[in-house]
Design an enzyme around this catalytic site. Structure first.
Site, mmCIF file in Angstrom:
data_model
loop_
_atom_site.group_PDB
_atom_site.id
_atom_site.type_symbol
_atom_site.label_atom_id
_atom_site.label_comp_id
_atom_site.label_asym_id
_atom_site.label_seq_id
_atom_site.Cartn_x
_atom_site.Cartn_y
_atom_site.Cartn_z
ATOM 1 N N ASP A 166 -1.030 -16.647 26.467
ATOM 2 C CA ASP A 166 -0.921 -17.606 25.291
ATOM 3 C C ASP A 166 0.322 -17.749 24.978
ATOM 4 O OD1 ASP A 166 -3.579 -19.145 23.612
ATOM 5 O OD2 ASP A 166 -1.539 -18.944 22.667
ATOM 6 N N GLU A 210 -16.027 -26.567 31.949
ATOM 7 C CA GLU A 210 -16.874 -25.720 31.106
ATOM 8 C C GLU A 210 -17.648 -26.666 30.302
ATOM 9 O OE1 GLU A 210 -16.789 -25.836 27.639
ATOM 10 O OE2 GLU A 210 -15.041 -27.153 27.344
ATOM 11 N N LEU A 223 -19.531 -24.912 27.377
ATOM 12 C CA LEU A 223 -19.810 -24.119 26.356
ATOM 13 C C LEU A 223 -20.031 -24.597 25.193
ATOM 14 C CD1 LEU A 223 -16.890 -21.791 27.188
ATOM 15 C CD2 LEU A 223 -19.200 -21.727 28.352
ATOM 16 N N GLU A 256 -19.649 -23.878 21.052
ATOM 17 C CA GLU A 256 -19.045 -23.048 20.252
ATOM 18 C C GLU A 256 -20.333 -22.505 19.577
ATOM 19 O OE1 GLU A 256 -16.447 -24.541 17.396
ATOM 20 O OE2 GLU A 256 -15.265 -25.426 19.153
ATOM 21 N N ASN A 302 -20.989 -34.759 28.007
ATOM 22 C CA ASN A 302 -20.573 -34.950 26.694
ATOM 23 C C ASN A 302 -21.214 -36.278 26.197
ATOM 24 O OD1 ASN A 302 -20.134 -32.451 26.413
ATOM 25 N ND2 ASN A 302 -17.843 -32.616 25.953
ATOM 26 N N GLY A 319 -28.601 -35.873 11.675
ATOM 27 C CA GLY A 319 -27.696 -35.305 10.876
ATOM 28 C C GLY A 319 -26.778 -36.104 10.287
ATOM 29 N N CYS A 369 -14.992 -31.415 20.807
ATOM 30 C CA CYS A 369 -15.164 -32.011 22.192
ATOM 31 C C CYS A 369 -15.701 -33.579 22.002
ATOM 32 C CB CYS A 369 -16.359 -31.337 22.994
ATOM 33 S SG CYS A 369 -15.643 -29.901 23.636
ATOM 34 N N LYS A 388 -13.461 -36.552 20.695
ATOM 35 C CA LYS A 388 -12.348 -36.605 21.566
ATOM 36 C C LYS A 388 -12.841 -37.212 23.217
ATOM 37 C CE LYS A 388 -10.477 -32.454 23.222
ATOM 38 N NZ LYS A 388 -10.548 -32.451 24.822
HETATM 39 C C1 UDX Z 1 -20.502 -29.464 22.828
HETATM 40 C C2 UDX Z 1 -21.396 -29.473 24.181
HETATM 41 O O1 UDX Z 1 -22.476 -29.109 23.655
HETATM 42 C C3 UDX Z 1 -20.755 -28.485 25.045
HETATM 43 O O2 UDX Z 1 -21.595 -28.509 26.249
HETATM 44 C C4 UDX Z 1 -19.378 -28.875 25.524
HETATM 45 O O3 UDX Z 1 -18.675 -28.210 26.355
HETATM 46 C C5 UDX Z 1 -18.410 -29.265 24.321
HETATM 47 O O4 UDX Z 1 -18.969 -29.585 23.254
HETATM 48 P P1 UDX Z 1 -19.841 -27.876 20.780
HETATM 49 O O5 UDX Z 1 -18.869 -28.759 20.347
HETATM 50 O O6 UDX Z 1 -19.626 -26.416 20.514
HETATM 51 O O7 UDX Z 1 -20.455 -28.343 22.234
HETATM 52 O O8 UDX Z 1 -21.127 -28.513 19.819
HETATM 53 P P2 UDX Z 1 -22.745 -28.825 19.934
HETATM 54 O O9 UDX Z 1 -23.519 -27.857 19.518
HETATM 55 O O10 UDX Z 1 -22.859 -29.950 21.147
HETATM 56 O O11 UDX Z 1 -22.848 -30.059 18.630
HETATM 57 C C6 UDX Z 1 -21.910 -31.066 18.802
HETATM 58 C C7 UDX Z 1 -22.183 -31.740 17.302
HETATM 59 O O12 UDX Z 1 -23.400 -32.568 17.372
HETATM 60 C C8 UDX Z 1 -22.133 -31.037 15.973
HETATM 61 O O13 UDX Z 1 -21.425 -31.777 15.069
HETATM 62 C C9 UDX Z 1 -23.851 -30.978 15.618
HETATM 63 O O14 UDX Z 1 -23.938 -30.594 14.265
HETATM 64 C C10 UDX Z 1 -24.153 -32.299 16.392
HETATM 65 N N1 UDX Z 1 -25.532 -32.056 16.543
HETATM 66 C C11 UDX Z 1 -25.949 -31.517 17.639
HETATM 67 C C12 UDX Z 1 -26.337 -33.093 15.857
HETATM 68 O O15 UDX Z 1 -26.242 -33.563 14.862
HETATM 69 N N2 UDX Z 1 -27.771 -33.030 16.241
HETATM 70 C C13 UDX Z 1 -28.251 -32.237 17.345
HETATM 71 O O16 UDX Z 1 -29.403 -32.595 17.747
HETATM 72 C C14 UDX Z 1 -27.349 -31.597 18.128
#
Ligand code: UDX
Length: 422
Positions: free
Chosen positions: A31, A147, A149, A151, A204, A249, A256, A259
């Site tokens: 890094d 990926e 993943l 968070e 996504n 929500g 992710c 963007k």
């Molecule tokens: C996401 C994808 O899930 C993952 O596969 C990808 O690699 C990266 O982007 P992440 O950004 O960690 O992962 O968050 P995620 O758990 O998917 O939630 C994204 C957003 O959606 C959050 O703001 C969360 O609060 C919201 N969310 C999620 C809802 O409002 N309702 C839901 O039912 C699920």
């Protein structure tokens, strides 16, 4: 076992490096941030991510994981170089490939013959070829291995994925990358690079669409007097729909979805397709922020000017310390534009944030507040005594943007409760 370089020690890079070393590979993670590298070399992981620190510490102790400064120092003698550098959003909505291209140009001359460069960063369709050109190494193949993943559960998701996607023009290169995941129980989807890159964006965008859909249904529920919780139970029980990602929500956020959805609209547009549906998904999401602000304004009696609002939760979701594109911050900014004074608390946020009076606990955030807004679904908030909170506030108004709280308990304590879609 293979020798792997991982370039970039952010969420994706660090998880990839730690998990590959856990699987037995010899991993060097590079890094450009020397301070971050020094901390990581001591086993000090600078992000909140369940299980990650343990894997880093184990990897360091067993000598299977090292951290170095810079991409060049990481790639010497490796068989695989994973690119896990950021692809931020350019002003026009497209993904900015500057980091990916400059790392490729830097490591190109240093890579061993027949080694493989693997793109894990989310990159626009066609980037595998762009990386191939930037490397200037016809003997080095480039493979896409996106990926998926989340968070907060990144380590679990890496080691127990629903699928592993490998996009390569060369079947032998695809098999070599697939072999790195020996011991990870998941189906492989081997395809061409453009399809692999599209899978990442499409996944996504679909998930974001699911959430925007349920947020739109929640608005309908409010209008017709239905309860979204029961509606979601009813539709999610249909196996074709499923229960996941149907929690209403304050809108989706994070590093992710915002963007990648915008990037996919742009990718489609550049290719001559108007992705109207996805633009709708994005627009429902911005409206959702505004709808939460409307609820808070209503709770304050019609104006936010000079109103103290207590906010529980600043991160974009629970179980992370990540504030990137957090709906909570977007909502707070809108509240402040209307003159509200915001007192915020989040279990993982300690540094000062512009325009938010950061509090040490959820109670301090409520002191003298006219409205309490719950914007992130931290479990701790669920168990807080509403009676105690009510005594601290100047009025008993709560806007629960995550439908997290026990509504009857808050109503019994004299609160006017507003959730989402019920
Ligand atoms: C996401 C994808 O899930 C993952 O596969 C990808 O690699 C990266 O982007 P992440 O950004 O960690 O992962 O968050 P995620 O758990 O998917 O939630 C994204 C957003 O959606 C959050 O703001 C969360 O609060 C919201 N969310 C999620 C809802 O409002 N309702 C839901 O039912 C699920």
């Amino acid at each position: 076992m293979a020798k792997i370089a991982v370039v970039g020690a952010g969420y994706v890079g660090l998880t990839t490096a730690a998990c590959f070393s856990h699987l037995g590979h010899e991993v060097v993670c590079g890094d450009i941030d020397a301070e971050r590298v020094a901390r990581l070399a001591e086993g000090d992981v600078p992000i909140v991510e369940e299980g990650l620190e343990q894997l880093v510490v184990d990897g360091l102790r067993h000598g299977r994981l090292r951290f170095v400064v810079g991409a060049a120092a990481a790639v010497a003698g490796v068989e695989f170089a994973y690119l896990c550098v950021p692809t931020p959003q350019a002003p026009d909505g497209a993904a900015d490939l500057t980091f990916v291209e400059s790392v490729a140009a830097e490591i190109g001359p240093l890579l061993a013959s027949e080694s493989i460069v693997v793109n894990k960063s989310t990159v626009p369709v066609g980037s595998t070829r762009i990386v191939q050109r930037a490397l200037r190494r016809p003997d080095v193949l480039v493979v896409s291995n996106p990926e998926f993943l989340r968070e907060g559960s990144a380590v679990h998701d890496f080691l127990h994925p629903d699928r592993i996607v490998v996009g390569a023009d060369d079947p032998n290169a695809a098999s070599r990358v697939a072999a790195l995941y020996l011991g990870v129980p998941a189906p492989f989807i081997v395809t061409d690079p453009a399809s692999a890159e599209t899978i990442k964006y499409a996944a996504n965008a679909f998930l974001a669409a699911k959430i925007s859909f349920v947020n739109a249904i929640a608005a309908v529920c409010e209008a017709v007097g239905a309860d979204v919780t029961d509606v979601v139970l009813g539709i999610g029980s249909d196996k074709r729909i499923g229960h996941d990602f149907l929690r209403p929500g304050p809108g989706w956020g994070g590093s992710c979805f915002p963007k990648d959805t915008r990037a996919l609209v742009r990718i489609a547009e550049d290719a001559g397709y108007d992705f109207d549906l996805l633009r709708g998904v994005i627009s429902v999401n911005s409206q959702q922020h505004a709808r939460v602000v409307d609820k808070i304004r209503d709770a304050a009696g019609g104006s936010l000017d000079g109103v103290v609002v207590g906010v529980w939760g600043l991160t974009f979701k629970a179980r992370t310390d990540d504030l990137r594109d957090s709906p909570s911050l977007a909502i707070i900014e809108a509240l402040r534009r209307e003159g509200a004074v915001v007192q915020g608390y989040d279990p993982t946020v300690e540094r000062e944030l512009d325009g938010i009076q950061l509090c040490v606990d959820p109670y301090e955030a409520c002191a003298g507040a006219r409205v309490l807004a719950v914007l992130t679904e931290w479990d701790d908030f669920r168990w807080i005594d509403p009676e105690h909170v009510g005594e601290l506030m100047s009025a008993r108004q709560v806007v629960d943007a995550r439908n997290l709280l026990e509504r009857p308990a808050w109503q019994r304590a004299g609160f006017t409760y507003q959730g989402i879609g019920r």
